[in-house]
Write a protein that holds these residues in place. Structure first.
Motif, mmCIF file in Angstrom:
data_model
loop_
_atom_site.group_PDB
_atom_site.id
_atom_site.type_symbol
_atom_site.label_atom_id
_atom_site.label_comp_id
_atom_site.label_asym_id
_atom_site.label_seq_id
_atom_site.Cartn_x
_atom_site.Cartn_y
_atom_site.Cartn_z
ATOM 1 N N SER A 62 0.999 -0.817 -0.442
ATOM 2 C CA SER A 62 0.055 -0.032 -0.055
ATOM 3 C C SER A 62 0.432 1.331 0.229
ATOM 4 O O SER A 62 0.100 2.448 -0.460
ATOM 5 N N VAL A 63 2.352 1.116 0.647
ATOM 6 C CA VAL A 63 2.706 2.343 0.779
ATOM 7 C C VAL A 63 3.834 2.080 -0.950
ATOM 8 O O VAL A 63 4.500 3.602 -1.189
ATOM 9 N N ARG A 64 4.144 1.344 -1.580
ATOM 10 C CA ARG A 64 5.258 1.054 -2.284
ATOM 11 C C ARG A 64 4.712 2.150 -3.604
ATOM 12 O O ARG A 64 4.101 2.452 -4.270
ATOM 13 N N GLY A 65 6.034 3.556 -3.754
ATOM 14 C CA GLY A 65 5.261 4.382 -5.082
ATOM 15 C C GLY A 65 5.707 5.077 -4.562
ATOM 16 O O GLY A 65 6.048 6.428 -4.782
ATOM 17 N N ARG A 66 5.372 5.459 -3.529
ATOM 18 C CA ARG A 66 4.699 7.050 -2.254
ATOM 19 C C ARG A 66 6.308 6.920 -1.258
ATOM 20 O O ARG A 66 6.066 7.943 -0.562
ATOM 21 N N PHE A 67 6.445 5.342 -0.535
ATOM 22 C CA PHE A 67 7.220 5.863 0.429
ATOM 23 C C PHE A 67 9.292 5.419 0.055
ATOM 24 O O PHE A 67 8.629 4.451 -0.525
ATOM 25 N N THR A 68 10.068 5.931 0.382
ATOM 26 C CA THR A 68 11.183 5.703 0.382
ATOM 27 C C THR A 68 12.236 5.235 1.398
ATOM 28 O O THR A 68 12.064 6.661 2.980
ATOM 29 N N ILE A 69 12.808 4.179 1.808
ATOM 30 C CA ILE A 69 13.349 4.469 2.906
ATOM 31 C C ILE A 69 14.310 3.907 2.304
ATOM 32 O O ILE A 69 15.587 3.632 1.464
ATOM 33 N N SER A 70 15.350 4.852 3.405
ATOM 34 C CA SER A 70 17.374 5.124 3.420
ATOM 35 C C SER A 70 17.902 4.842 4.507
ATOM 36 O O SER A 70 16.675 5.519 5.953
ATOM 37 N N PHE A 77 15.928 6.533 7.500
ATOM 38 C CA PHE A 77 15.349 7.846 7.354
ATOM 39 C C PHE A 77 13.644 7.125 6.233
ATOM 40 O O PHE A 77 14.060 5.749 5.531
ATOM 41 N N LEU A 78 12.785 7.528 5.959
ATOM 42 C CA LEU A 78 11.199 7.582 5.172
ATOM 43 C C LEU A 78 10.630 8.713 5.213
ATOM 44 O O LEU A 78 10.291 9.080 6.032
ATOM 45 N N GLU A 79 10.765 9.141 3.893
ATOM 46 C CA GLU A 79 10.039 9.819 2.948
ATOM 47 C C GLU A 79 8.828 9.334 2.785
ATOM 48 O O GLU A 79 8.893 8.448 2.296
ATOM 49 N N MET A 80 7.990 10.355 3.485
ATOM 50 C CA MET A 80 6.566 9.983 2.904
ATOM 51 C C MET A 80 5.713 10.987 1.828
ATOM 52 O O MET A 80 5.845 12.168 2.393
ATOM 53 N N ASN A 81 5.636 10.281 0.978
ATOM 54 C CA ASN A 81 5.041 11.165 -0.061
ATOM 55 C C ASN A 81 3.535 11.048 -0.728
ATOM 56 O O ASN A 81 2.913 9.745 -0.447
ATOM 57 N N SER A 82 2.838 11.783 -1.041
ATOM 58 C CA SER A 82 0.874 11.181 -1.334
ATOM 59 C C SER A 82 0.631 10.818 -0.731
ATOM 60 O O SER A 82 0.439 9.464 -0.229
#
Length: 115
Positions: A62-70, A77-82
């Motif tokens: 459900s978060v693939r394509g919107r969230f990015t872990i690094s 970090f967790l970048e959360m968009n949309s």
């Protein structure tokens, strides 16, 4: 022992963005997996994203394509968009060992997305 402190949570509107950070201290170098989990209201804790020591990542569908872990040294970090209202939850940072499945949790940070 490993101590984890999350930051970056907050309240946003539907479609907004947030960036979560987690800073580790202590013996974190013994861990080879970092992750973000979340616990929505009245629900079980669930995996959001994982990053392994070789850089491989996994995401909840459900978060693939919107969230990015690094990850970088002692930080993850967790970048959360949309963001969507269904992303509302307490988000937890996790540092662990993939083989033993033993790990450490942060105290959690609240993310609230309003429609």
């Amino acid at each position: 022992q490993v101590q984890l402190v999350e930051s970056g949570g907050g309240s946003v509107h539907d479609g907004g963005s947030l960036r979560l950070s987690c800073l580790a201290s202590g013996n974190y170098a013994t861990t080879n997996l970092r992750a973000w989990y979340r616990q929505p209201p009245k629900m079980e804790r669930e995996m959001v994203a994982i990053i392994k020591s070789n850089g491989d990542t996994e995401y909840r569908n459900s978060v693939r394509g919107r969230f990015t872990i690094s990850s970088e040294n002692a930080k993850v970090f967790l970048e959360m968009n949309s963001l969507k209202p269904e992303d509302t939850a307490v988000y937890y940072c996790y540092f662990g060992d993939e083989a033993t499945r033993r790990g450490y949790w942060g105290q959690g940070t609240q993310v609230t997305v309003s429609s």
